[in-house]
Structure formats: structure tokens, C-alpha cells
Motif scaffolding. Sequence first.
Motif, mmCIF file in Angstrom:
data_model
loop_
_atom_site.group_PDB
_atom_site.id
_atom_site.type_symbol
_atom_site.label_atom_id
_atom_site.label_comp_id
_atom_site.label_asym_id
_atom_site.label_seq_id
_atom_site.Cartn_x
_atom_site.Cartn_y
_atom_site.Cartn_z
ATOM 1 N N LEU A 151 5.360 12.484 -9.125
ATOM 2 C CA LEU A 151 4.535 11.284 -10.093
ATOM 3 C C LEU A 151 3.597 10.213 -9.034
ATOM 4 O O LEU A 151 2.828 9.530 -9.456
ATOM 5 C CB LEU A 151 5.564 10.381 -10.762
ATOM 6 C CG LEU A 151 6.431 11.195 -11.953
ATOM 7 C CD1 LEU A 151 7.234 10.416 -12.416
ATOM 8 C CD2 LEU A 151 5.213 11.607 -12.932
ATOM 9 N N MET A 152 4.184 10.266 -7.714
ATOM 10 C CA MET A 152 3.544 8.971 -6.839
ATOM 11 C C MET A 152 2.967 9.608 -5.721
ATOM 12 O O MET A 152 2.365 9.049 -4.904
ATOM 13 C CB MET A 152 4.508 8.164 -6.461
ATOM 14 C CG MET A 152 5.365 7.578 -7.429
ATOM 15 S SD MET A 152 4.360 6.657 -8.709
ATOM 16 C CE MET A 152 3.965 5.114 -7.968
ATOM 17 N N GLY A 153 2.877 11.139 -5.587
ATOM 18 C CA GLY A 153 2.073 11.637 -4.446
ATOM 19 C C GLY A 153 3.039 11.121 -3.118
ATOM 20 O O GLY A 153 2.025 11.345 -2.008
ATOM 21 N N GLY A 154 4.139 10.951 -3.304
ATOM 22 C CA GLY A 154 4.999 10.593 -1.973
ATOM 23 C C GLY A 154 4.404 9.064 -1.348
ATOM 24 O O GLY A 154 4.813 9.052 -0.273
ATOM 25 N N LYS A 155 3.539 8.492 -2.028
ATOM 26 C CA LYS A 155 3.006 7.359 -1.621
ATOM 27 C C LYS A 155 2.113 7.423 -0.427
ATOM 28 O O LYS A 155 2.156 6.622 0.411
ATOM 29 C CB LYS A 155 4.013 5.981 -1.417
ATOM 30 C CG LYS A 155 4.580 5.672 -2.552
ATOM 31 C CD LYS A 155 5.625 4.769 -2.570
ATOM 32 C CE LYS A 155 6.532 4.397 -3.585
ATOM 33 N NZ LYS A 155 5.905 3.975 -4.786
ATOM 34 N N THR A 156 1.376 8.715 -0.279
ATOM 35 C CA THR A 156 0.733 8.640 1.101
ATOM 36 C C THR A 156 -0.620 9.122 0.852
ATOM 37 O O THR A 156 -1.451 9.812 1.817
ATOM 38 C CB THR A 156 1.548 9.851 1.834
ATOM 39 O OG1 THR A 156 1.415 11.100 1.118
ATOM 40 C CG2 THR A 156 2.761 9.499 2.320
ATOM 41 N N MET A 157 -1.181 8.909 -0.264
ATOM 42 C CA MET A 157 -2.409 9.244 -0.903
ATOM 43 C C MET A 157 -3.470 8.445 -0.126
ATOM 44 O O MET A 157 -3.234 7.226 0.265
ATOM 45 C CB MET A 157 -2.657 9.045 -2.119
ATOM 46 C CG MET A 157 -1.663 9.976 -3.113
ATOM 47 S SD MET A 157 -2.085 11.737 -2.927
ATOM 48 C CE MET A 157 -3.696 12.053 -3.448
ATOM 49 N N GLY A 158 -4.696 8.854 0.361
ATOM 50 C CA GLY A 158 -5.883 8.166 0.824
ATOM 51 C C GLY A 158 -6.688 7.439 -0.255
ATOM 52 O O GLY A 158 -6.657 7.772 -1.614
ATOM 53 N N MET A 159 -7.517 6.519 0.193
ATOM 54 C CA MET A 159 -8.117 5.698 -0.667
ATOM 55 C C MET A 159 -9.444 6.299 -1.380
ATOM 56 O O MET A 159 -9.757 6.208 -2.392
ATOM 57 C CB MET A 159 -9.055 4.551 0.159
ATOM 58 C CG MET A 159 -8.066 3.363 0.625
ATOM 59 S SD MET A 159 -8.687 1.910 1.153
ATOM 60 C CE MET A 159 -9.406 2.281 2.604
ATOM 61 N N PHE A 160 -9.916 7.532 -0.447
ATOM 62 C CA PHE A 160 -11.139 8.243 -1.135
ATOM 63 C C PHE A 160 -10.649 8.956 -2.443
ATOM 64 O O PHE A 160 -11.275 8.780 -3.396
ATOM 65 C CB PHE A 160 -11.899 9.016 -0.081
ATOM 66 C CG PHE A 160 -12.915 9.876 -0.655
ATOM 67 C CD1 PHE A 160 -13.940 9.436 -1.121
ATOM 68 C CD2 PHE A 160 -12.581 11.357 -0.882
ATOM 69 C CE1 PHE A 160 -14.997 10.333 -1.543
ATOM 70 C CE2 PHE A 160 -13.568 12.122 -1.316
ATOM 71 C CZ PHE A 160 -14.925 11.644 -1.820
ATOM 72 N N PRO A 161 -9.707 9.787 -2.279
ATOM 73 C CA PRO A 161 -9.234 10.750 -3.270
ATOM 74 C C PRO A 161 -8.857 9.796 -4.728
ATOM 75 O O PRO A 161 -9.027 10.256 -5.731
ATOM 76 C CB PRO A 161 -8.127 11.650 -2.915
ATOM 77 C CG PRO A 161 -7.698 10.888 -1.651
ATOM 78 C CD PRO A 161 -8.888 10.106 -1.005
ATOM 79 N N ILE A 162 -8.093 8.667 -4.236
ATOM 80 C CA ILE A 162 -7.645 7.826 -5.480
ATOM 81 C C ILE A 162 -8.724 7.115 -6.080
ATOM 82 O O ILE A 162 -8.693 6.965 -7.239
ATOM 83 C CB ILE A 162 -6.559 6.701 -4.782
ATOM 84 C CG1 ILE A 162 -5.389 7.438 -4.346
ATOM 85 C CG2 ILE A 162 -6.319 5.917 -6.079
ATOM 86 C CD1 ILE A 162 -4.290 8.015 -5.370
#
Length: 602
Positions: A43-54
Amino acid sequence: MAVVYFDWLDYLVFGAMLLLSALIGVYFAFFATKKQNTTAEYLMGGKTMGMFPISMSLIASYISGISLLGLPAEMYTYGTQLWTIVLSEWAVSLTIAIVYLPVFYNLQITSTYEYLRLRFNQNVRLLGSIIFIIKMMLYIPIVIYVPALAFSQVTGINLHLITPIVCIVCIFYTTLGGLKAVVWTDTLQTVLMYFGVIFVLVYGTWRLGGVADVIAINKKGDRLDFFNMDPDPTIRHTFWSTVFGNYFSWLASCSVNQAMVQRCLALSSLKRARITIFIMAAGIFIIVSLCCYTGLVIYATFADCDPLTTKAIRKSDQLLPYFVMTITGSIPALPGIFMSGVFSAALSSMSTGLNSMCGVIFEDLIRPAYNKPISERTASFIMKIIVVIIGATCVALVFLVEHMGALIQAGKSLAGITAGSLLGLFSMGLFLPWTNATGALVGGITSTFLVGWISLGTQAAMIRGDIVVVPKPVSVSSCMENVTEITTSIPSLNLSSVEFDRSGTFFLYRLSYLYYTFVGMIVCIIVGTVVSYFTQPNDPAMVHRDLLTPVIHHWLPRQHPHCRRPRLTQHDIELHARELSQLHTSTPYTKVHTKLEDTRMT
């Protein structure tokens, strides 16, 4: 004019887009370093997602196929007044970054509606979750129907055959790959969406002789209408409804929407989340403007040969695909690229909706119903089943959508039923510390039923013909067929100011659909405040500052020393304990981690 359909190269390009989307889901399910087998990862992508894909995911989520097809059709049929909605996007982004996001980020909640439990109680949380689920179940079928309609136009295949095939792909990668698959497929699909729109727009402008010629033809056809300052709220589109009314619609869509908050919390800091919000605003501003300008190009192309009048298409929402096949059908693969872009916009909105609904249903409805902890393996299985069930339900609801009117109005009208009450609930919680759970519950229910009655009543009145939206004049004078010139102009009507029939139709049914969210929010807050006043309002000193927006902290009384910080549920405590236990067993520094955790807890 001969009907042009897809050739084998177009089908190949379109199939490649679907295949790539499916493979991204397979990658994150089976080959990524971190598997999607925990709630935090899924649900949260491990809180490690980058700004560009988000950022790309947020843009793709909010610019659906409804916008790609509906906005050009709106410009063609009713003129450019709706284009001014872009003016409110920046104000919405600023409001989110300053008012709403800090609260959600500090609380670090998986479901937005967990805030309603912390601020009010479990019943208000349940109300918010149910309203959100209703909203998405009304929205996703429209999102699916849009590209199916376009695809049917360019291929000749029945849209009810297309819908299940494409949706199965979307459900497949959303189920397998969780948030990471959704975000990265959104990124791929956003790039395709921009490329398809820009290429068609540039080529269409070049064929007509340049931007100046496009503007001149639209001015002659009475399409340029940006500043209708009439304050009458029953006029469908005015400067006030598109800027002021749309501000609240977008605020509800972005600030308190589970899909939005879920992605922002997947970033590692509040600063990065705020930057992402402004990137999203810029992306939406650009793509909306491109879509609106495309509508001007389409009108300039068909100014003297309206395809609706000549029955070349059935609905105005088919204008863009018809335009693409007419002017670019001879260019290899371009129609396929364009349709991939339209379907990409729809798939991204659908996958985002499925993933966010999955989070809300699991965290707000299923997890609290269990009397014992749910293992991560079981949780992962349950969430995947949820995605499949709601995906299949949405596909079935597509059959109802084709009986609605213009997609932009239908989409926003249905969204307004729930958007206003949700925005009102969260705004009450953030800004009005004295409002209590009873007030929030009664306000939310009252608002939902009132706006639902207005929205559905308006749709029914339009179907009966009691409300007439008068389009701009069109012509068929230059068509190759022997068709007499037809215009929709009516001598006794002033088209620039009169859009709704001023008959005896009930006033609220004639209210512009862009005000629905504002009306719903105001009703929710007023009813909630009044009910709270008569049912023992909260003491503002006893409401913890973490639950209130930083904007009002300066004006609040000193916080009571016995006011407790928002507490997590027992399920959340057990979940965090289980994650901590897994961390301990997977690292050689167990003692150090345990000591650090004990220090933090004390």
C-alpha cells in the motif's frame, strides 16, 4: 469521408503498451528485491518511492481519459470557458502543502480515514470510508468507459468486448505489484499520454497553417469565451464557477483523497511531498491546457463539416479519436500511439482507484473487524482478492455509464455527491476543534444525501429534457455530402449568457455542477457545527495539536496538560511490533536495534 480504422502496426503498438504494463506488475510481484507481500510494501511502497515516479503517478491519476477526450469535446461543443479551471490548480496545491499535508504526514497513517477516527471516532471513520468507496465506484466505470468508447471509434470493435480485456490487464498488474507497480505503470503511461497529445496537437496545428489560424477560426465560430462574469449560479460555466467552484472540487480530489495522501506518504519526507505536489500542479496545468487547445484544433478542422451532424460519430466524446483517425490515419503507428496514451490515462486512474480502495477497505473495514492480528501473508492475500472483486464490479457498472450525457459534466456531477461531504468532514476536523463526533456524523450524512439528491435530480431532469444545455453553433456547409447547412443557434436566445433552460425546473437542479462540492462542504460544516453546539462541543484545549492544521495553532488556547497524543489502534501496534520483530530476526545487530527502539518508546 471514408472511415479509417486501426491497421496491424497500431494494434502492435497498443498491445505493446498493455504488455509492458502487465510486465511491470509481474516484475514487482516476483523479481523485485522487496516483494509486495506486506501491507507497508503493497500500500505504501515501503515509503521509499522517488519524487519523479510519484509526481507522474499523481498527474496520471487526476488526468484520466475523461479529461483527454472530454476537454477537447467541451471546447468544441460549448467554448473555452472551462479552460479557466487551470487558474485554481496553483491555489489548490498551495492549500494542500500548507494546510492538509503536514497533518497527514506527521500522523503517518496508511488510510486517510484513520484521521477521522483519531479526531472523532470509529463511526465517523467508517462514514468517511464508505463515502470514499461510493465515490470511486461511481468514478471508475466512467474512467473505463471513456477509452473503450474511443477505441470502438478507431477500430470498429464493440466497446463491451474491449472493456473486459483492458480491465483484466489493469486488475492483473494492480493485484500483483501493489503501489510500486501502479506508480511505475503510471509513469510509463504519463509519458505516452503526453507524447500522444502533443504529437497530434502539433500535427493538427501545422495542417491548419499555425496557431494564429486556429485562433482566428475559433474566434469566428464564437468558441473563445474566457471571461463570462455573470454571477448567476445556474449558468453551467462562468468565470466564477470554473475558478471558485472548481477550486473546491480539486481541493476535495487532491487534499483528502486516499489516492493522493497514500502517494505523498510513500515519500521519505514532508519537504519532498510538498515539492511533488507542485510538480503535479505544473503537470496538470500543462496537460489540461494541451487538451483544451486540442479542442480548438478539432473545431478549426471541422468548422464547416460537423461530424456529429453528419452522423460520422454518435457522441461528442468521440470527436478526438475521430479527428486523430481522420488527419493522422495515414501515418504509420500514430493512431496506435495516441490510443495508447488515452488508454494509459484511463488505466492509471483505474489502477490508482483500485489500489487506494483496497487500502481503505482493508485498513478501515476488514482489519478492525478482526479480533486477532492478521498475518502479513493473509493480509496480502485479502488485499489482492479485494482488488479483483472491486475491479470486476467496476467493469460491470460500465454498462450504466453509456446512458449518461457529456462525460466531463457526468463525472464531476457524480464526484460532487461525495466530494463535498468528505472535504467538509476533514475541514471540520482540521479547523474547528470544538466540533464533535456526533456533529461530524450528522453533517456528513446530511451533506451526502442533499448533494446526491441535487446531482441525481439534475441528471434525471436532463434525460427528461427539462434542462437544456445549448451548444455553440456548428455548420456542415463544406461537407462532401449533400447536406444542408445546419446550425444550433436559436434566434430568441443569447447563447453567450443563457445556457440552462429558465423553465419551471427546480432551482437546485439548475445549479452549475461545479458548485456541488462547495455546497456539500458548506452544508456539512454548518450542520456539523450546529449539532456539535447542541450535543456538548469539544473543549479546544483537549484536542491535540497534531490533529489540527498548523494554520490555526496561533489562535488556539493553550493545550491542556492532560490532552493525550493521538494513539494508534491495537491492530496498528501489533502490526508495528510484528514488523520490528522481522527486522530483529533479519539483522545481526538485534541488541542494538532493540535498545534503540526501547529508547524511542520511552
